[in-house]
Design a protein around this motif. Structure first.
Motif, PDB file in Angstrom:
ATOM      1  N   LYS A   1       0.751  -1.168   0.192  1.00  0.00           N
ATOM      2  CA  LYS A   1       0.122   0.152   0.080  1.00  0.00           C
ATOM      3  C   LYS A   1       0.977   1.359   0.016  1.00  0.00           C
ATOM      4  O   LYS A   1       0.279   2.035  -0.656  1.00  0.00           O
ATOM      5  N   GLU A   2       1.935   1.141   0.780  1.00  0.00           N
ATOM      6  CA  GLU A   2       2.907   2.546   0.444  1.00  0.00           C
ATOM      7  C   GLU A   2       3.624   2.863  -0.883  1.00  0.00           C
ATOM      8  O   GLU A   2       3.893   3.783  -1.027  1.00  0.00           O
ATOM      9  N   ASP A   3       3.423   1.689  -1.708  1.00  0.00           N
ATOM     10  CA  ASP A   3       4.019   1.914  -2.861  1.00  0.00           C
ATOM     11  C   ASP A   3       2.749   2.257  -4.112  1.00  0.00           C
ATOM     12  O   ASP A   3       3.416   2.461  -5.281  1.00  0.00           O
ATOM     13  N   PHE A   4       1.703   2.024  -3.752  1.00  0.00           N
ATOM     14  CA  PHE A   4       0.540   2.081  -4.894  1.00  0.00           C
ATOM     15  C   PHE A   4       0.856   3.496  -5.465  1.00  0.00           C
ATOM     16  O   PHE A   4       0.869   3.293  -6.449  1.00  0.00           O
ATOM     17  N   ASN A   5       0.991   4.592  -5.020  1.00  0.00           N
ATOM     18  CA  ASN A   5       0.753   5.834  -6.046  1.00  0.00           C
ATOM     19  C   ASN A   5       2.063   5.699  -6.662  1.00  0.00           C
ATOM     20  O   ASN A   5       2.125   6.359  -7.904  1.00  0.00           O
TER      21      ASN A   5
ATOM     22  N   LEU B   1       2.260   6.165 -10.859  1.00  0.00           N
ATOM     23  CA  LEU B   1       2.816   7.313 -11.433  1.00  0.00           C
ATOM     24  C   LEU B   1       3.855   6.667 -12.446  1.00  0.00           C
ATOM     25  O   LEU B   1       3.825   7.067 -13.458  1.00  0.00           O
ATOM     26  N   GLY B   2       4.581   5.702 -11.834  1.00  0.00           N
ATOM     27  CA  GLY B   2       5.881   5.274 -12.927  1.00  0.00           C
ATOM     28  C   GLY B   2       5.247   4.424 -13.808  1.00  0.00           C
ATOM     29  O   GLY B   2       5.585   4.609 -15.014  1.00  0.00           O
ATOM     30  N   LEU B   3       4.368   3.560 -13.620  1.00  0.00           N
ATOM     31  CA  LEU B   3       3.826   2.911 -14.747  1.00  0.00           C
ATOM     32  C   LEU B   3       2.909   3.794 -15.744  1.00  0.00           C
ATOM     33  O   LEU B   3       3.195   3.737 -17.022  1.00  0.00           O
ATOM     34  N   ASN B   4       2.190   4.580 -15.297  1.00  0.00           N
ATOM     35  CA  ASN B   4       1.530   5.515 -16.444  1.00  0.00           C
ATOM     36  C   ASN B   4       2.408   6.483 -17.043  1.00  0.00           C
ATOM     37  O   ASN B   4       2.201   6.727 -18.143  1.00  0.00           O
ATOM     38  N   GLU B   5       3.663   6.901 -16.512  1.00  0.00           N
ATOM     39  CA  GLU B   5       4.564   7.574 -17.062  1.00  0.00           C
ATOM     40  C   GLU B   5       5.257   6.875 -18.132  1.00  0.00           C
ATOM     41  O   GLU B   5       5.536   7.067 -19.444  1.00  0.00           O
ATOM     42  N   ALA B   6       5.611   5.739 -17.827  1.00  0.00           N
ATOM     43  CA  ALA B   6       6.095   4.595 -18.842  1.00  0.00           C
ATOM     44  C   ALA B   6       5.161   4.219 -19.985  1.00  0.00           C
ATOM     45  O   ALA B   6       5.633   4.414 -21.345  1.00  0.00           O
TER      46      ALA B   6
ATOM     47  N   ILE C   1      -7.555   0.937 -17.533  1.00  0.00           N
ATOM     48  CA  ILE C   1      -7.883   2.379 -17.306  1.00  0.00           C
ATOM     49  C   ILE C   1      -6.861   3.128 -16.683  1.00  0.00           C
ATOM     50  O   ILE C   1      -6.116   2.834 -15.699  1.00  0.00           O
ATOM     51  N   ALA C   2      -6.403   4.264 -17.613  1.00  0.00           N
ATOM     52  CA  ALA C   2      -5.346   4.755 -17.333  1.00  0.00           C
ATOM     53  C   ALA C   2      -5.659   5.997 -16.184  1.00  0.00           C
ATOM     54  O   ALA C   2      -6.695   6.215 -15.718  1.00  0.00           O
TER      55      ALA C   2
END
Length: 114
Positions: A61-65, A69-74, A100-101
């Motif tokens: 959970k502490e890494d979700f955001n 962010l990294g996945l969407n940026e890539a 869903i982006a």
């Protein structure tokens, strides 16, 4: 002796995403301490057709955001910079949106299930 199978990693949600020869499983699981994490599993048939090869990552959970962010940026980089003319929607064979982006600031998610 306790049953170790159920109390350590109870699955509370699962989403199966069929993508060509691969299947992705996105599962929300709970811990004994009533905490939650996500596992993402890629499953594809072995070349010889005998079974499956699976790769799994655990997302806490502490890494979700940061992960989103990294996945969407890539993904955005590939779509906009490397392959702007490519039609990524042609892979949605069922006519429904499977991915869903992350929404832009101020927008809301499309809650439609694929």
């Amino acid at each position: 002796m306790e049953d170790q199978g159920n109390n350590a990693r109870d699955e509370v949600f699962s989403k199966r995403v069929k993508a060509g020869k691969r299947i992705y499983f996105v599962d929300v699981k709970s811990t004994q301490g009533n905490d939650f994490y996500i596992t993402i599993t890629e499953s594809k048939k072995k070349f010889d057709g005998q079974g499956y090869v699976k790769h799994k990552i655990f997302l806490y959970k502490e890494d979700f955001n940061k992960f989103l962010l990294g996945l969407n940026e890539a993904v955005d980089y590939v779509k906009k910079e490397l392959m702007p003319e490519y039609d990524f929607d042609m892979f949605n064979h069922d006519g429904q949106q499977e991915y869903i982006a992350s929404p832009a600031e101020g927008e809301k998610y499309d809650e439609t299930e694929g």
